[in-house]
Scaffold this active site. Structure first.
Site, mmCIF file in Angstrom:
data_model
loop_
_atom_site.group_PDB
_atom_site.id
_atom_site.type_symbol
_atom_site.label_atom_id
_atom_site.label_comp_id
_atom_site.label_asym_id
_atom_site.label_seq_id
_atom_site.Cartn_x
_atom_site.Cartn_y
_atom_site.Cartn_z
ATOM 1 N N LYS A 1 -12.608 8.985 -51.135
ATOM 2 C CA LYS A 1 -11.765 8.056 -51.135
ATOM 3 C C LYS A 1 -11.977 6.725 -51.775
ATOM 4 O O LYS A 1 -11.262 5.973 -52.405
ATOM 5 C CB LYS A 1 -10.974 7.767 -49.889
ATOM 6 C CG LYS A 1 -9.652 6.892 -49.663
ATOM 7 C CD LYS A 1 -8.696 7.318 -48.540
ATOM 8 C CE LYS A 1 -9.106 6.595 -47.323
ATOM 9 N NZ LYS A 1 -7.836 6.512 -46.333
ATOM 10 N N GLY B 1 -14.716 7.971 -43.355
ATOM 11 C CA GLY B 1 -13.674 8.960 -43.425
ATOM 12 C C GLY B 1 -13.524 9.817 -44.562
ATOM 13 O O GLY B 1 -13.901 9.465 -45.732
ATOM 14 N N LEU C 1 -16.114 0.321 -42.643
ATOM 15 C CA LEU C 1 -16.124 1.601 -42.174
ATOM 16 C C LEU C 1 -15.599 2.286 -43.378
ATOM 17 O O LEU C 1 -14.618 2.248 -43.958
ATOM 18 C CB LEU C 1 -15.090 1.929 -40.895
ATOM 19 C CG LEU C 1 -15.288 0.917 -39.945
ATOM 20 C CD1 LEU C 1 -14.431 1.469 -38.700
ATOM 21 C CD2 LEU C 1 -16.760 0.955 -39.441
ATOM 22 N N ALA C 2 -16.307 3.230 -43.957
ATOM 23 C CA ALA C 2 -16.034 4.055 -45.079
ATOM 24 C C ALA C 2 -16.370 5.425 -44.805
ATOM 25 O O ALA C 2 -16.801 6.307 -45.879
ATOM 26 C CB ALA C 2 -16.916 3.378 -46.284
ATOM 27 N N ARG D 1 -15.497 0.939 -82.096
ATOM 28 C CA ARG D 1 -16.290 1.727 -81.437
ATOM 29 C C ARG D 1 -17.784 1.141 -80.961
ATOM 30 O O ARG D 1 -17.781 -0.331 -81.426
ATOM 31 C CB ARG D 1 -16.793 3.178 -81.897
ATOM 32 C CG ARG D 1 -15.538 3.877 -82.108
ATOM 33 C CD ARG D 1 -15.612 5.242 -82.815
ATOM 34 N NE ARG D 1 -16.684 5.978 -82.211
ATOM 35 C CZ ARG D 1 -17.515 6.908 -83.020
ATOM 36 N NH1 ARG D 1 -17.034 7.106 -84.182
ATOM 37 N NH2 ARG D 1 -18.244 7.667 -82.100
ATOM 38 N N ARG E 1 -5.943 13.336 -47.179
ATOM 39 C CA ARG E 1 -4.663 13.154 -47.833
ATOM 40 C C ARG E 1 -4.631 12.745 -49.506
ATOM 41 O O ARG E 1 -3.815 12.825 -49.740
ATOM 42 C CB ARG E 1 -3.931 12.260 -47.037
ATOM 43 C CG ARG E 1 -3.272 12.974 -45.575
ATOM 44 C CD ARG E 1 -2.839 12.035 -44.765
ATOM 45 N NE ARG E 1 -3.801 11.001 -44.126
ATOM 46 C CZ ARG E 1 -3.101 10.170 -43.465
ATOM 47 N NH1 ARG E 1 -1.932 9.566 -43.017
ATOM 48 N NH2 ARG E 1 -4.447 9.295 -42.756
#
Ligand code: UD1
Ligand code: CA
Length: 453
Positions: free
Chosen positions: A22, A11, A8-9, A332, A15
């Site tokens: 998130k 939301g 489940l992702a 680099r 906060r």
């Protein structure tokens, strides 16, 4: 037996106070959701389903083909989220693992044990719980007098008595698939928030007299969920300890693991010593017997064996064996140092190959160059590789001696065994075994090369 995970992702992660979804915030250099997917891989045998919602576009883009994706819209809770995966998974899996994407410390082994528990369970649910004095807003596990699990109560609706319960819902479940699909339809709508909670399936099973197995975890750290950036930093620290611990068990010495920052996925060989305040990031491979740091940053680079990298910064670079670099050296993109190269302080190398035994002790810039074996680059040498519009190449042969403060104006070729005088500005190709001096440098004599040692 087919075992599939639903992650489940969807939301928002309000906060976190962030414009980044998130689950894309990094922990040890990889997005939170990467860690969850790694754990899932270890415990399931089918392609996982990820439920996305907030920031769906960015999350989907990140996931590419690693998961099947379903969109939850609107967001009506964790039970509703799982429901979105039903059409993809119905009749295609026997067990369903459900977990939340904001728990990157949950281990694959833990989910594996959960799946094993459910395989033996005659009832439809197995879940993870933990005992803690700090509830962190987790749901409480409510048990019957005989010890069996009867329900999960979310903190904000719990009674004073239920709030005293120390057993918490971690947020990892394994369900019998067929039972799950029908139970989801029976979840009551939560009155306060109008949402459907996955956790309510526990009470449904219990009321039907079906067994719910709760596995109590003893590692509290694994259960840290991330809701704020404070949690994010706690998780980062815990993940860092875990990664460092594993490297040390594999034979890497760390003088101070607390100030050693190694991304997930980095490999380090035996008997390499990592000194304090060192960052090893991205896709980096380090061989055996090296001394890295203190104060070094290494990103997306490959280092051979027995090298020393002291207080230096490396980005997309390649070091062969026995290279000695720093302090204060910078590599680099596309820098390649051959074996036994020595690169001292305040040098910079980009898109260049310094072949075996090249020495570049002090204050030089080497860009778009090939430098032959055993050539010496004097202090302050610069490849003037950019004319304001284009980059040009410099090719220096073997056994060349470039005098201090030489400007090599590219495109330029310098033959084997040639020398430049201090302060030379070289604008024309230099033939083999020739000494050039001055500004612009002109040939003054033919040299005799010493025989190789
Ligand atoms: C949830 C559990 C709680 C548990 C805690 C552990 C529920 C109702 N509660 O609470 O018992 O102790 O996790 O961390 O499940 N999500 C969606 N769609 C939604 C809502 C949420 O995909 O509509 C996802 C979120 O992105 C998140 C996960 O589900 O990854 C959990 O949601 P969150 O709101 O964080 O639940 P908690 O309140 O933490
Ligand atoms: Ca949460």
């Amino acid at each position: 037996m087919r075992v599939t995970a639903i992650l489940l992702a969807a939301g928002q992660g309000t906060r976190m106070r962030s414009s980044t979804p998130k689950v894309l915030h990094p922990i040890a250099g990889k997005p939170m959701i990467w860690h969850a997917l790694e754990a899932i891989k270890q415990s399931t045998n089918e392609r996982p389903v990820v439920v996305v919602g907030h920031g769906a576009e960015a999350v989907t883009k990140y996931l590419e083909d690693s998961a099947q994706i379903v969109l939850q819209e609107p967001l009506l809770g964790t039970g509703h989220a799982v429901m979105q995966a039903e059409s993809l998974l119905k009749d295609k899996t026997d067990l369903v693992v459900v977990c939340y994407s904001d728990m990157p410390l949950l281990r694959g082994e833990t989910l594996q044990a959960l799946v094993e528990t459910q395989k033996k369970n005659k009832g439809p649910i197995s879940l993870l719980t933990v005992h803690s004095d700090n509830p962190r807003g987790f749901g409480r596990i409510i048990r019957n007098a005989d010890g069996t699990v009867s329900s999960i109560v979310e903190e904000y609706v719990a009674t004073a008595e239920q709030l005293q319960v120390k057993e918490l819902n971690v947020g990892g479940y394994c369900f019998d698939a067929n039972w799950l699909w029908s139970a989801l339809r029976r979840i009551p709508k939560n009155h306060k928030k109008g949402e459907y909670y996955l956790t309510d399936t526990v009470e449904l099973a219990s009321k039907d007299g079906l067994s719910v197995q709760a596995t109590v975890m003893d590692d509290l750290e694994e259960t840290i969920g991330i809701n704020t950036r404070v949690h994010l930093s706690e998780c980062e620290a815990a993940m860092r300890r875990r990664i460092n611990h594993q490297h040390m068990l594999n034979g890497v010495t760390m003088i101070d693991p607390a100030s050693t920052y190694i991304d997930a996925g980095v490999t380090i060989g035996m008997d390499t010593v990592i000194m304090p305040n060192t960052f090893i990031q991205g896709k980096t491979e380090i061989g055996e017997g090296n001394v890295i740091g203190p104060n070094s940053i290494i990103r997306n680079s490959k280092i051979g064996n027995r090298c020393k990298v002291l207080a230096s910064d490396l980005e997309s670079a390649l070091l062969e064996d026995d290279v000695d670099m720093g302090p204060f050296a910078r590599l680099r993109k596309g820098a390649h140092l051959g074996s036994h190269v020595h690169m001292g302080n305040f040098g910079e190398v980009k898109d260049s190959h310094l072949k075996e035994g090249v020495k570049m002790g002090h204050f030089s810039y080497i860009g778009n160059a090939q430098i032959g074996a055993n050539t010496n680059i004097g202090a302050g040498t610069i490849t003037c590789n950019y004319d304001g519009e284009k980059k040009h190449a410099t090719e220096i042969g073997e056994d060349v001696f470039i005098g201090s403060d030489t400007m090599l104006v590219a495109p330029l070729k310098i033959g084997n065994g040639a020398r430049t005088g201090a302060g030379a500005i070289v604008t024309k190709n230099v033939a083999e075994d020739t000494l050039v001096v001055g500004m612009p440098a002109r040939a003054i004599k033919k040299l005799e090369r010493k025989a190789k040692k």
